[in-house]
Design an enzyme around this catalytic site. Sequence first.
Site, short mmCIF file in Angstrom:
data_model
loop_
_atom_site.label_atom_id
_atom_site.label_comp_id
_atom_site.label_asym_id
_atom_site.label_seq_id
_atom_site.Cartn_x
_atom_site.Cartn_y
_atom_site.Cartn_z
N HIS A 56 -8.84 -9.22 -6.99
CA HIS A 56 -9.80 -8.51 -6.15
C HIS A 56 -11.27 -8.89 -6.35
O HIS A 56 -12.12 -8.03 -6.57
CB HIS A 56 -9.64 -7.00 -6.34
CG HIS A 56 -8.55 -6.40 -5.50
ND1 HIS A 56 -8.56 -6.45 -4.12
CD2 HIS A 56 -7.41 -5.77 -5.84
CE1 HIS A 56 -7.48 -5.86 -3.65
NE2 HIS A 56 -6.75 -5.44 -4.68
N ASP A 105 -11.43 -9.12 -1.50
CA ASP A 105 -11.74 -7.72 -1.17
C ASP A 105 -12.05 -6.91 -2.44
O ASP A 105 -11.66 -7.24 -3.54
CB ASP A 105 -10.60 -7.03 -0.41
CG ASP A 105 -10.59 -7.38 1.08
OD1 ASP A 105 -11.66 -7.80 1.59
OD2 ASP A 105 -9.54 -7.22 1.72
N ARG A 106 -12.77 -5.81 -2.20
CA ARG A 106 -13.17 -4.86 -3.25
C ARG A 106 -14.30 -5.43 -4.12
O ARG A 106 -15.41 -4.97 -4.08
CB ARG A 106 -11.99 -4.45 -4.13
CG ARG A 106 -10.88 -3.74 -3.42
CD ARG A 106 -11.24 -2.32 -3.09
NE ARG A 106 -10.06 -1.52 -2.78
CZ ARG A 106 -10.11 -0.25 -2.42
NH1 ARG A 106 -11.26 0.38 -2.32
NH2 ARG A 106 -8.99 0.42 -2.16
N ASN A 151 -1.44 -7.95 0.61
CA ASN A 151 -1.82 -7.20 1.81
C ASN A 151 -3.31 -7.33 2.12
O ASN A 151 -3.75 -7.06 3.24
CB ASN A 151 -1.43 -5.73 1.67
CG ASN A 151 -2.20 -5.00 0.59
OD1 ASN A 151 -2.20 -5.41 -0.57
ND2 ASN A 151 -2.87 -3.91 0.94
N HIS A 152 -4.12 -7.77 1.13
CA HIS A 152 -5.55 -7.96 1.38
C HIS A 152 -5.88 -9.37 1.86
O HIS A 152 -7.05 -9.64 2.15
CB HIS A 152 -6.37 -7.60 0.15
CG HIS A 152 -6.61 -6.13 0.03
ND1 HIS A 152 -7.74 -5.52 0.53
CD2 HIS A 152 -5.85 -5.15 -0.49
CE1 HIS A 152 -7.66 -4.22 0.30
NE2 HIS A 152 -6.53 -3.97 -0.32
N HIS A 211 0.05 -5.08 -6.59
CA HIS A 211 -0.26 -4.12 -5.51
C HIS A 211 -0.74 -2.76 -5.97
O HIS A 211 -1.32 -2.02 -5.19
CB HIS A 211 0.99 -3.98 -4.64
CG HIS A 211 0.80 -3.33 -3.31
ND1 HIS A 211 -0.31 -3.55 -2.50
CD2 HIS A 211 1.60 -2.48 -2.60
CE1 HIS A 211 -0.17 -2.86 -1.37
NE2 HIS A 211 0.96 -2.20 -1.42
N ARG A 224 0.81 5.26 1.26
CA ARG A 224 -0.21 4.42 1.89
C ARG A 224 -0.16 4.51 3.42
O ARG A 224 -1.16 4.24 4.09
CB ARG A 224 -0.01 2.96 1.50
CG ARG A 224 -0.09 2.68 0.02
CD ARG A 224 0.26 1.22 -0.23
NE ARG A 224 0.43 0.90 -1.64
CZ ARG A 224 -0.55 0.42 -2.41
NH1 ARG A 224 -1.74 0.22 -1.91
NH2 ARG A 224 -0.32 0.13 -3.68
N ASP A 229 -3.14 -8.67 -8.91
CA ASP A 229 -4.38 -8.54 -8.16
C ASP A 229 -5.59 -8.91 -9.03
O ASP A 229 -5.69 -8.48 -10.18
CB ASP A 229 -4.59 -7.11 -7.69
CG ASP A 229 -3.42 -6.54 -6.90
OD1 ASP A 229 -2.27 -6.87 -7.22
OD2 ASP A 229 -3.67 -5.76 -5.97
N ASP A 276 -3.84 -10.49 -3.27
CA ASP A 276 -5.03 -9.64 -3.40
C ASP A 276 -6.07 -10.26 -4.33
O ASP A 276 -6.54 -9.64 -5.28
CB ASP A 276 -4.66 -8.23 -3.88
CG ASP A 276 -4.10 -7.37 -2.76
OD1 ASP A 276 -3.74 -7.92 -1.70
OD2 ASP A 276 -4.02 -6.15 -2.94
N HIS A 318 4.09 -9.62 -3.69
CA HIS A 318 2.97 -8.72 -3.92
C HIS A 318 3.39 -7.25 -3.88
O HIS A 318 3.02 -6.47 -4.75
CB HIS A 318 1.88 -8.97 -2.89
CG HIS A 318 0.68 -8.10 -3.10
ND1 HIS A 318 -0.20 -8.29 -4.15
CD2 HIS A 318 0.22 -7.01 -2.44
CE1 HIS A 318 -1.14 -7.37 -4.10
NE2 HIS A 318 -0.92 -6.57 -3.08
#
Length: 513
Positions: free
Chosen positions: A251, A281-282, A310-311, A434, A407, A249, A278, A359
């Site tokens: 991000h 995002d964030r 997943n993002h 992840h 989650r 990730d 990922d 991921h």
Amino acid sequence: MSIVSEEAAQKALEFKNQGNAFIKEKKYPEAVEYYSKAIELDDTQSIFFSNRAFSRLKLDNFLTALEDCNKSIELDPKNIKAIHRRGLSYVGLLEFSKARKDLKTILQVKPNEQSALKALEVCERFIREERFKKAISGDGEESKVNVCASLQLSSFDGNADLLNYKGMELEIVQLTNEKQEPAGAKITNMSQEFVSHMVNELFLEGKNLPKKYVAAIVSHAERLFRQEASVVELDNSSETDVKISVCGDTHGQFYDVLNIFKRFGKVGSNHSYLFNGDFVDRGSWSCEVALLFYCLKILFPNNFFLNRGNHETDNMNKIYGFEDECKYKYSPRIFEMFSRSFEALPLATVINDSYLVMHGGLSSDSSVTLEDFKKINRFSQPPRDGPFMELLWSDPQAGKGLGPSERGLGHSFGPDITAEFLTKNNLSKIFRSHEVRMGGVQFEHDKKLVTVFSAPNYCDSQGNLGGIIHVVPGMGTLGQNGNDDENLTVETFEAVGHPNIKPMAYSNGGLGF
């Protein structure tokens, strides 16, 4: 409910206070540990559960956060913080109608609570969109136009950002289909010079590309991703001068991404990169990261690869900032193009017939094989269950067998599940991402699985290292950061400085708490 002695109650309070101290230091796993110790001694205190729920929300453990909130509310139905956090847990679990009910309850008591207002706005938007989809399709699965593959470049020609652009120019060809209808874009002069100009003269100066250029880049990259298999196969086993570097990730941490290439080498014919999902995002430079990656894919189609995380999905992008950032810096249309391009991303990669890279995690169905992964029709938003979703969402656990995911999506799988899958599919290791790992890289499941996370000091708060795994057949470094494989080199790195812009700076909603 237990009968609690005065001594136990006092010790529990001390544990709770230690948990609070960890919260202030943003050490959320430690906070969960101490709130859990408090609850073991005294399970009658609503605040212990609501505080642990807060920590679990910060760790994206929405299912266990929800369970804590429910227990907290059972003990004290007037615990406003627990109701608020339950609403946010439902948002994280994508259960927007339930979230809306709790958030409205909060706003009756605290009408100006900004995090509740923003989260409620997200819920209302999701609910409206879902109703619209059902209204126009009858079953909630409307037929989507691929805006990347039907892009008409001339629609951007009158934009002021293009007319005022003074930077290096891209040569863009309008593609057409057999009916001479617009069918996307092709860039014919992508170069290292353009990438350097984009990074140094635009992005590092806080400037944007013209929307026409962005649309062309996304359209071209989407076509390249679409041509790849759902499980990409890479091989450098017979080329000792070729390195394949696997990152986790990132991000939207653009400055840390640039540092990866500075420290470990640029993409080229003898150095391939795989970023394992990922990448948006964030962080508040998700557009910059995505555009850099897409340009590198166009420039080095056989040496730069992306797995979907997943993002790279609509639901996550609406909650965690990429959609809002994209609309702020470019336009809703550009976000829609990115969304379609994410649907074209491969789900996994196999390196040297030995290492499976995805991921999230493995399927909960023990009969599912690597060949089944290859047959997944990935060109959509992921479903809520099945191997497609699990590749993006699932996590390893220490104990054997399968367990529920904290989650709320996917599941947890043990070392026996990993070992059985590797044996059945003639593989030696799984690389996945992840999850934050404080050391950047962590070998797990008897070293048959390794988690790599490449966003150091995640969200400007976690203090973790970033990690990277280089596949270098026969030239690895045994013992390095836990490595037991002579074909791997495992390195870590620290975060670098960046402008004073907070994570999710452009977000208008989501999980603000």
